[in-house]
Design a protein around this motif. Structure first.
Motif, PDB file in Angstrom:
ATOM      1  N   SER A  82      32.117  54.353   7.440  1.00  0.00           N
ATOM      2  CA  SER A  82      33.528  54.565   7.739  1.00  0.00           C
ATOM      3  C   SER A  82      33.860  53.806   9.013  1.00  0.00           C
ATOM      4  O   SER A  82      32.965  53.345   9.727  1.00  0.00           O
ATOM      5  N   GLY A  83      35.166  53.695   9.287  1.00  0.00           N
ATOM      6  CA  GLY A  83      35.602  53.086  10.537  1.00  0.00           C
ATOM      7  C   GLY A  83      36.125  51.674  10.421  1.00  0.00           C
ATOM      8  O   GLY A  83      36.585  51.100  11.412  1.00  0.00           O
ATOM      9  N   GLY A  84      36.055  51.092   9.239  1.00  0.00           N
ATOM     10  CA  GLY A  84      36.595  49.748   9.078  1.00  0.00           C
ATOM     11  C   GLY A  84      38.117  49.744   9.147  1.00  0.00           C
ATOM     12  O   GLY A  84      38.758  50.792   9.178  1.00  0.00           O
TER      13      GLY A  84
ATOM     14  N   ARG B 225      34.696  50.619  15.862  1.00  0.00           N
ATOM     15  CA  ARG B 225      33.382  51.255  15.786  1.00  0.00           C
ATOM     16  C   ARG B 225      33.160  51.730  14.371  1.00  0.00           C
ATOM     17  O   ARG B 225      33.922  52.553  13.856  1.00  0.00           O
ATOM     18  N   LEU B 226      32.123  51.216  13.767  1.00  0.00           N
ATOM     19  CA  LEU B 226      31.729  51.649  12.439  1.00  0.00           C
ATOM     20  C   LEU B 226      30.736  52.791  12.544  1.00  0.00           C
ATOM     21  O   LEU B 226      29.903  52.827  13.446  1.00  0.00           O
TER      22      LEU B 226
ATOM     23  N   ALA C 256      27.074  46.330  19.406  1.00  0.00           N
ATOM     24  CA  ALA C 256      25.988  47.202  19.850  1.00  0.00           C
ATOM     25  C   ALA C 256      25.705  48.241  18.772  1.00  0.00           C
ATOM     26  O   ALA C 256      26.629  48.936  18.330  1.00  0.00           O
ATOM     27  N   ILE C 257      24.452  48.351  18.379  1.00  0.00           N
ATOM     28  CA  ILE C 257      24.045  49.349  17.402  1.00  0.00           C
ATOM     29  C   ILE C 257      23.411  50.522  18.133  1.00  0.00           C
ATOM     30  O   ILE C 257      22.696  50.345  19.132  1.00  0.00           O
TER      31      ILE C 257
ATOM     32  N   LEU D  65      27.984  51.157  14.837  1.00  0.00           N
ATOM     33  CA  LEU D  65      28.065  49.755  15.217  1.00  0.00           C
ATOM     34  C   LEU D  65      29.353  49.576  16.010  1.00  0.00           C
ATOM     35  O   LEU D  65      30.444  49.627  15.449  1.00  0.00           O
ATOM     36  N   GLN D  66      29.206  49.424  17.320  1.00  0.00           N
ATOM     37  CA  GLN D  66      30.353  49.159  18.181  1.00  0.00           C
ATOM     38  C   GLN D  66      30.594  47.663  18.196  1.00  0.00           C
ATOM     39  O   GLN D  66      29.701  46.891  18.569  1.00  0.00           O
ATOM     40  N   MET D  67      31.792  47.255  17.808  1.00  0.00           N
ATOM     41  CA  MET D  67      32.117  45.834  17.712  1.00  0.00           C
ATOM     42  C   MET D  67      33.240  45.521  18.691  1.00  0.00           C
ATOM     43  O   MET D  67      34.344  46.055  18.569  1.00  0.00           O
TER      44      MET D  67
END
Length: 125
Positions: A7-9, A19-20, A69-70, A81-83
């Motif tokens: 989720s989070g897309g 953030r995924l 960052a994972i 997964l912080q993008m």
């Protein structure tokens, strides 16, 4: 058997952040290393990032180093997964995946045993 749900897309402007989240089923989450892959239209699925079962080891694709960052929370059976500083070329379907943790991080797609259904990330210019 492990089931993974991402989720989070969503849609974000270039330079923005997302953030995924990947929620995993099962009671032995810490015995699995976890990774994120992505697949853009017309391209092969590619490795993005991975983290060991104990969260002490990570690995990133060169294209996302310093921006993504994972992390994981084994108490919550969740990997993140912080993008940051997103670019249009980050647009893809992002997949969460799991592998049996044997002490080293895996980056090859065919060595991952479990996959989520994917979540779309679109970065506009």
């Amino acid at each position: 058997q492990v089931q993974l749900v991402e989720s989070g897309g969503g849609l974000v402007q270039a330079g923005g952040s997302l953030r995924l989240t990947c929620a995993a089923s099962g009671r032995t989450f810490s015995t699995y290393g976890m990774g994120w892959f992505r697949q853009a239209p017309g391209k092969e699925r590619e490795f993005v990032a991975a983290i060991g079962g104990n969260a002490g080891t990570t690995n990133y694709a060169d294209s996302v180093k310093g921006r993504f960052a994972i992390s994981r929370d084994n108490a919550k059976n969740t990997v993140y997964l912080q993008m940051n500083s997103l670019k249009p070329e980050d647009t893809a379907v992002y997949y969460c995946a799991g592998f049996i943790w044997l002490g080293f991080v895996i980056t090859r797609r065919n060595q991952y045993a479990y996959w989520g259904q994917g979540t779309q990330v679109t970065v506009s210019s």
